[in-house]
Design a protein around this motif. Structure first.
Motif, PDB file in Angstrom:
ATOM      1  N   GLU A 163      10.559  -7.004  -7.673  1.00 32.35           N
ATOM      2  CA  GLU A 163      10.058  -6.026  -8.628  1.00 32.35           C
ATOM      3  C   GLU A 163       9.047  -5.461  -8.695  1.00 32.35           C
ATOM      4  O   GLU A 163       8.284  -5.962  -8.032  1.00 32.35           O
ATOM      5  N   GLY A 164       8.878  -4.427  -9.464  1.00 29.20           N
ATOM      6  CA  GLY A 164       7.632  -3.643  -9.419  1.00 29.20           C
ATOM      7  C   GLY A 164       7.334  -2.934  -8.229  1.00 29.20           C
ATOM      8  O   GLY A 164       8.198  -2.516  -7.341  1.00 29.20           O
ATOM      9  N   ASN A 165       5.909  -2.341  -7.803  1.00 22.84           N
ATOM     10  CA  ASN A 165       5.580  -1.642  -6.901  1.00 22.84           C
ATOM     11  C   ASN A 165       4.315  -1.856  -6.464  1.00 22.84           C
ATOM     12  O   ASN A 165       3.309  -2.461  -7.479  1.00 22.84           O
ATOM     13  N   ARG A 166       3.706  -1.954  -5.245  1.00 24.30           N
ATOM     14  CA  ARG A 166       2.664  -2.189  -4.935  1.00 24.30           C
ATOM     15  C   ARG A 166       1.566  -1.319  -5.697  1.00 24.30           C
ATOM     16  O   ARG A 166       0.476  -1.863  -5.626  1.00 24.30           O
ATOM     17  N   SER A 167       1.744  -0.259  -5.696  1.00 25.62           N
ATOM     18  CA  SER A 167       0.827   0.665  -6.584  1.00 25.62           C
ATOM     19  C   SER A 167       0.446   0.375  -7.694  1.00 25.62           C
ATOM     20  O   SER A 167      -0.375   0.623  -8.418  1.00 25.62           O
ATOM     21  N   MET A 168       1.231  -0.748  -8.297  1.00 30.34           N
ATOM     22  CA  MET A 168       0.958  -1.219  -9.691  1.00 30.34           C
ATOM     23  C   MET A 168      -0.017  -2.490  -9.619  1.00 30.34           C
ATOM     24  O   MET A 168      -0.645  -2.879 -10.725  1.00 30.34           O
ATOM     25  N   SER A 169      -0.436  -2.867  -8.611  1.00 31.50           N
ATOM     26  CA  SER A 169      -1.299  -4.272  -8.014  1.00 31.50           C
ATOM     27  C   SER A 169      -2.750  -3.609  -8.175  1.00 31.50           C
ATOM     28  O   SER A 169      -2.914  -2.198  -7.795  1.00 31.50           O
ATOM     29  N   THR A 170      -3.700  -4.262  -8.233  1.00 32.14           N
ATOM     30  CA  THR A 170      -4.971  -3.864  -7.857  1.00 32.14           C
ATOM     31  C   THR A 170      -4.998  -4.287  -6.135  1.00 32.14           C
ATOM     32  O   THR A 170      -5.114  -5.324  -6.038  1.00 32.14           O
ATOM     33  N   ASN A 171      -5.060  -3.227  -5.425  1.00 36.10           N
ATOM     34  CA  ASN A 171      -4.856  -3.388  -4.042  1.00 36.10           C
ATOM     35  C   ASN A 171      -6.166  -3.491  -3.426  1.00 36.10           C
ATOM     36  O   ASN A 171      -7.398  -2.812  -3.688  1.00 36.10           O
ATOM     37  N   HIS A 172      -6.242  -4.515  -2.483  1.00 41.99           N
ATOM     38  CA  HIS A 172      -7.529  -4.755  -1.680  1.00 41.99           C
ATOM     39  C   HIS A 172      -7.340  -4.677  -0.193  1.00 41.99           C
ATOM     40  O   HIS A 172      -6.463  -5.452   0.387  1.00 41.99           O
ATOM     41  N   LEU A 173      -7.927  -4.143   0.372  1.00 34.85           N
ATOM     42  CA  LEU A 173      -8.113  -4.076   1.967  1.00 34.85           C
ATOM     43  C   LEU A 173      -9.362  -4.767   2.412  1.00 34.85           C
ATOM     44  O   LEU A 173     -10.597  -4.566   2.042  1.00 34.85           O
ATOM     45  N   MET A 174      -9.009  -5.818   3.075  1.00 38.93           N
ATOM     46  CA  MET A 174      -9.911  -6.795   3.176  1.00 38.93           C
ATOM     47  C   MET A 174     -10.615  -6.872   4.547  1.00 38.93           C
ATOM     48  O   MET A 174      -9.793  -6.679   5.619  1.00 38.93           O
ATOM     49  N   GLY A 175     -11.575  -7.217   4.842  1.00 38.45           N
ATOM     50  CA  GLY A 175     -12.342  -7.273   6.218  1.00 38.45           C
ATOM     51  C   GLY A 175     -13.549  -8.129   6.130  1.00 38.45           C
ATOM     52  O   GLY A 175     -13.966  -8.624   5.062  1.00 38.45           O
ATOM     53  N   GLU A 176     -14.114  -8.663   7.255  1.00 38.45           N
ATOM     54  CA  GLU A 176     -15.168  -9.336   7.148  1.00 38.45           C
ATOM     55  C   GLU A 176     -16.449  -8.595   6.363  1.00 38.45           C
ATOM     56  O   GLU A 176     -16.791  -7.797   6.746  1.00 38.45           O
ATOM     57  N   GLY A 177     -16.798  -9.402   5.336  1.00 42.11           N
ATOM     58  CA  GLY A 177     -17.901  -8.819   4.636  1.00 42.11           C
ATOM     59  C   GLY A 177     -17.686  -7.877   3.702  1.00 42.11           C
ATOM     60  O   GLY A 177     -18.618  -7.208   3.006  1.00 42.11           O
ATOM     61  N   TYR A 178     -16.462  -7.393   3.588  1.00 43.65           N
ATOM     62  CA  TYR A 178     -16.206  -6.261   2.763  1.00 43.65           C
ATOM     63  C   TYR A 178     -14.765  -6.334   2.193  1.00 43.65           C
ATOM     64  O   TYR A 178     -13.937  -6.907   2.638  1.00 43.65           O
ATOM     65  N   TRP A 179     -14.539  -5.379   0.952  1.00 46.51           N
ATOM     66  CA  TRP A 179     -13.072  -5.019   0.653  1.00 46.51           C
ATOM     67  C   TRP A 179     -13.084  -3.604   0.103  1.00 46.51           C
ATOM     68  O   TRP A 179     -14.044  -3.163  -0.395  1.00 46.51           O
ATOM     69  N   VAL A 180     -12.101  -2.914   0.142  1.00 48.21           N
ATOM     70  CA  VAL A 180     -11.833  -1.803  -0.534  1.00 48.21           C
ATOM     71  C   VAL A 180     -10.707  -1.731  -1.464  1.00 48.21           C
ATOM     72  O   VAL A 180      -9.735  -2.304  -1.286  1.00 48.21           O
ATOM     73  N   TRP A 181     -11.213  -1.233  -2.762  1.00 46.62           N
ATOM     74  CA  TRP A 181     -10.185  -1.300  -3.748  1.00 46.62           C
ATOM     75  C   TRP A 181      -9.216   0.145  -3.816  1.00 46.62           C
ATOM     76  O   TRP A 181      -9.939   1.140  -3.592  1.00 46.62           O
ATOM     77  N   LEU A 182      -8.206   0.070  -4.306  1.00 47.92           N
ATOM     78  CA  LEU A 182      -7.117   1.078  -4.508  1.00 47.92           C
ATOM     79  C   LEU A 182      -6.485   0.717  -5.825  1.00 47.92           C
ATOM     80  O   LEU A 182      -5.834  -0.037  -5.790  1.00 47.92           O
ATOM     81  N   ILE A 183      -7.018   1.540  -6.830  1.00 44.41           N
ATOM     82  CA  ILE A 183      -6.371   1.156  -8.189  1.00 44.41           C
ATOM     83  C   ILE A 183      -5.932   2.558  -8.769  1.00 44.41           C
ATOM     84  O   ILE A 183      -6.666   3.621  -9.329  1.00 44.41           O
ATOM     85  N   ARG A 184      -4.362   2.627  -9.033  1.00 46.08           N
ATOM     86  CA  ARG A 184      -3.573   3.621  -9.817  1.00 46.08           C
ATOM     87  C   ARG A 184      -4.208   3.517 -11.289  1.00 46.08           C
ATOM     88  O   ARG A 184      -3.968   2.486 -11.817  1.00 46.08           O
ATOM     89  N   LEU A 185      -4.254   4.837 -11.868  1.00 47.90           N
ATOM     90  CA  LEU A 185      -4.733   4.930 -13.314  1.00 47.90           C
ATOM     91  C   LEU A 185      -3.569   5.576 -14.073  1.00 47.90           C
ATOM     92  O   LEU A 185      -2.832   6.586 -13.673  1.00 47.90           O
ATOM     93  N   ALA A 186      -3.657   5.148 -15.460  1.00 50.11           N
ATOM     94  CA  ALA A 186      -2.400   6.159 -16.087  1.00 50.11           C
ATOM     95  C   ALA A 186      -2.727   7.498 -16.318  1.00 50.11           C
ATOM     96  O   ALA A 186      -1.722   8.353 -16.382  1.00 50.11           O
ATOM     97  N   SER A 187      -4.021   7.977 -16.387  1.00 55.98           N
ATOM     98  CA  SER A 187      -4.239   9.444 -16.189  1.00 55.98           C
ATOM     99  C   SER A 187      -3.717  10.279 -14.932  1.00 55.98           C
ATOM    100  O   SER A 187      -3.719  11.724 -15.100  1.00 55.98           O
ATOM    101  N   GLY A 188      -3.300   9.620 -13.944  1.00 59.83           N
ATOM    102  CA  GLY A 188      -2.747  10.183 -12.752  1.00 59.83           C
ATOM    103  C   GLY A 188      -3.706  10.104 -11.685  1.00 59.83           C
ATOM    104  O   GLY A 188      -3.488  10.656 -10.559  1.00 59.83           O
ATOM    105  N   ALA A 189      -4.925   9.631 -11.847  1.00 57.14           N
ATOM    106  CA  ALA A 189      -6.170   9.472 -11.019  1.00 57.14           C
ATOM    107  C   ALA A 189      -5.848   8.158 -10.215  1.00 57.14           C
ATOM    108  O   ALA A 189      -4.999   7.222 -10.644  1.00 57.14           O
TER     109      ALA A 189
END
Length: 587
Positions: free
Chosen positions: A250-276
């Motif tokens: 159920e649900g959708n990956r865009s509803m998660s706090t998505n993390h792209l992981m690598g050695e020594g870092y992570w990148v976040w992608l967070i969808r917001l209710a305002s459309g941003a």
């Protein structure tokens, strides 16, 4: 009543009572000379939630919020903190009565989700994925901070909280119970007000920590940059691979706090209710220099190098990037956070900020504001809270020091998927079974009244710190290859379900449930250690691995945890498929 007819003991007791009443009367009169009971410096979420919580607990409390920013703020506010986890969701939804706003105006979150580096990061379906296949029962939310702060402002105003626009120039602390004097400036106009309590919620301005020399550095040196894109960037659309799409029930990956992981870092992608969409890079400078990401063009270039698929998707919205911010060495602490004798406190980023990885910032606000509310209301009702505040201060700083160890020196694990996967599951299990359970049962504010809880806290903090060290030790002898394609961190793991369920609602037999949680967490830790040790003990040809195995075998705490696991597993078996090593396979 004829006092002369009373015996000596009764007369002495009456005299003491009269002196106490006179003292309370003098104190009440003295408090009445203050313009406000509480002055809050700053007008962000920490300030607004505290004011609302105090008014809900004690409606007669006179509160003023002093902030330089005019209201309302832009809906898409330029700040970190777009995500709540269980404690902060409970705080906002139940303690502050914002459940209706969260459900109607924010996005229900589908937990965190991580994708570990693989083969140049050009195809997300080939990256090992850690996340839930369904929603967990306790709702959490992705937060548009501006939207939330405007809602809180309206509710504070409706509750009778006063707002004063201006910047605090100075705080002169009152002695012997006298009110504090706060000088403010708005443009050319300078004004003053007085209050019995002053609380610093000024964010990184850190007014009181600077003035009182409370600022405390720590050894967590990571940096962050982030920006907003005026479009919904849906990571779920990055591939139409049917097997990859079918992992979620159920649900959708865009509803998660998505993390792209690598050695020594992570990148976040967070969808917001305002459309941003909020996009951020968090990196340890031991692996990725701050100077390589501290500008928008630099950040884009860094993404093209380390996260090319993400960079390619973002490039489609290049003209919709709204802003850009950097924060060098964001983590910091204070040597003291509450003082009931001197009647001041610090909350939010003004005091302690740890790390954004698990979205713990609002959790610290929830716990800290609850302790401040308890102290302030007791004091205003005539109770001496000096000793209580010292206990609360020690509790809060011990808790945050334990929490800091979850992040400090751990970014190296992000390039080791097997270790990081186990760490994330352990960290969430520990959070649910310890922090979330205590908060949900209102136990942080009662520690001063219930010293029997302290040994539990000390034991669990020792457990957490040792397991965090174990992860680093394991990573030093573990390869960086993934042993799975997808790890579901909730439904297939019976201990996760148990700990999450126990966190929800008030436990009818708290001590019994807390004891069961502590025992289960030790069993889970023991299972981790036993499994990894058994696998690494087979690697006879590597002297480094053998030295680490022998060190684990000699460690008395690890031996104890392994023993707990073996005895408990016979009567209360727990899932084991969350532990991956380079010699184990899971598909």
């Amino acid at each position: 009543m004829d006092v002369s007819q009373l015996n000596a003991e009764t007369r002495a007791a009456l005299a003491r009572r009269i002196r106490t009443q006179l003292a309370e009367s003098d104190t009440a009169a003295e408090r009445g000379t203050a313009d406000h009971d509480v002055a809050v410096i700053g007008g962000g979420i920490a300030a607004l939630t505290l004011a609302l919580e105090i008014r809900r607990a004690r409606p007669a409390t006179r509160i003023v919020i002093i902030e330089p920013t005019s209201r309302p703020v832009p809906e898409i506010t330029h700040t970190v903190g777009e995500s709540t986890v269980e404690v902060s969701a409970l705080y906002l939804g139940e303690r502050l009565g914002l459940a209706d706003h969260l459900q109607s105006s924010q996005i229900r979150k589908m937990g965190l989700r991580m994708f570990f580096s693989h083969d140049g990061n050009t195809d997300i379906t080939q990256r090992m994925e850690l996340g839930s296949s369904s929603f967990v029962p306790q709702p959490t939310y992705q937060i548009d901070r501006g939207r939330l702060e405007n809602e809180l402002t309206d509710r504070c105003a409706a509750a009778g909280v006063e707002f004063c626009q201006g910047r605090v120039r100075s705080v002169e602390f009152g002695t012997d119970g006298r009110p504090h004097e706060i000088a403010t400036q708005n443009g050319d106009a300078v004004a003053g007000t007085t209050a019995r309590w002053v609380v610093d919620a000024s964010g990184r301005t850190r007014k009181l920590p600077r003035q009182l020399d409370l600022k405390l550095p720590n050894e967590h040196h990571c940096n962050a940059v982030w920006f907003r894109v005026a479009a919904e960037i849906d990571l779920a659309n990055w591939s139409d691979d049917p097997l990859w799409q079918s992992r979620l029930i159920e649900g959708n990956r865009s509803m998660s706090t998505n993390h792209l992981m690598g050695e020594g870092y992570w990148v976040w992608l967070i969808r917001l209710a305002s459309g941003a969409t909020s996009v951020g890079i968090v990196a340890d400078p031991a692996f990725h220099a701050f100077e390589g990401i501290n500008g928008l063009d630099k950040a884009k270039s860094w993404l093209r190098e380390h996260e090319p698929q993400c960079a390619s998707e973002l490039a489609k919205y290049d003209d919709l990037i709204m802003d850009f911010r950097v924060m060098k060495k964001y983590s910091h602490g204070v040597s003291k956070i509450f003082d009931g004798r001197e009647r001041w406190a610090v909350t939010g980023d003004a005091g302690i900020f740890l790390d954004p990885l698990y979205s713990s910032g609002l959790d610290l606000v929830a716990i800290g504001n609850g302790l401040i509310t308890d102290m302030v209301t007791r004091d205003l009702d005539g109770e001496d809270v000096a000793a209580r505040s010292a206990i609360d201060d020690s509790l809060f700083r011990s808790l945050t020091e334990m929490w800091l160890a979850i992040y400090r020196d751990q970014y190296t694990l992000m390039g080791t998927p097997n270790v990081m996967t186990a760490k994330v599951i352990w960290d969430i299990a520990f959070y649910w079974g310890f922090v979330g359970f205590l908060y949900g049962n209102g136990r942080f504010v009662t520690v001063a009244d219930d010293p029997e809880v302290v040994p539990y806290l000390e034991g669990l903090i020792e457990l957490s710190n040792r397991v965090q060290r174990f992860f680093r030790e394991w990573a030093s002898v573990e390869g960086n290859a993934s042993s799975a394609q997808f790890v579901d961190l909730y439904a297939p793991l019976n201990f996760m379900v148990t700990l999450h369920t126990a966190m929800m609602g008030t436990a009818p037999r708290f001590a019994e449930r807390f004891d069961a949680n502590a025992r289960l967490l030790r069993q889970v830790a023991g299972q981790l250690i036993e499994t990894v040790l058994a696998e690494k003990a087979k690697v006879f040809s590597d002297d480094g691995v053998m030295r680490q195995v022998q060190a684990w075998q000699r460690d008395p705490l690890l031996r104890e945890l392994r023993s707990v696991y073996r005895s408990e597993q016979a009567v209360n078996p727990i899932s084991s498929e969350w532990i991956l090593t380079s010699s184990l396979e899971l598909t």
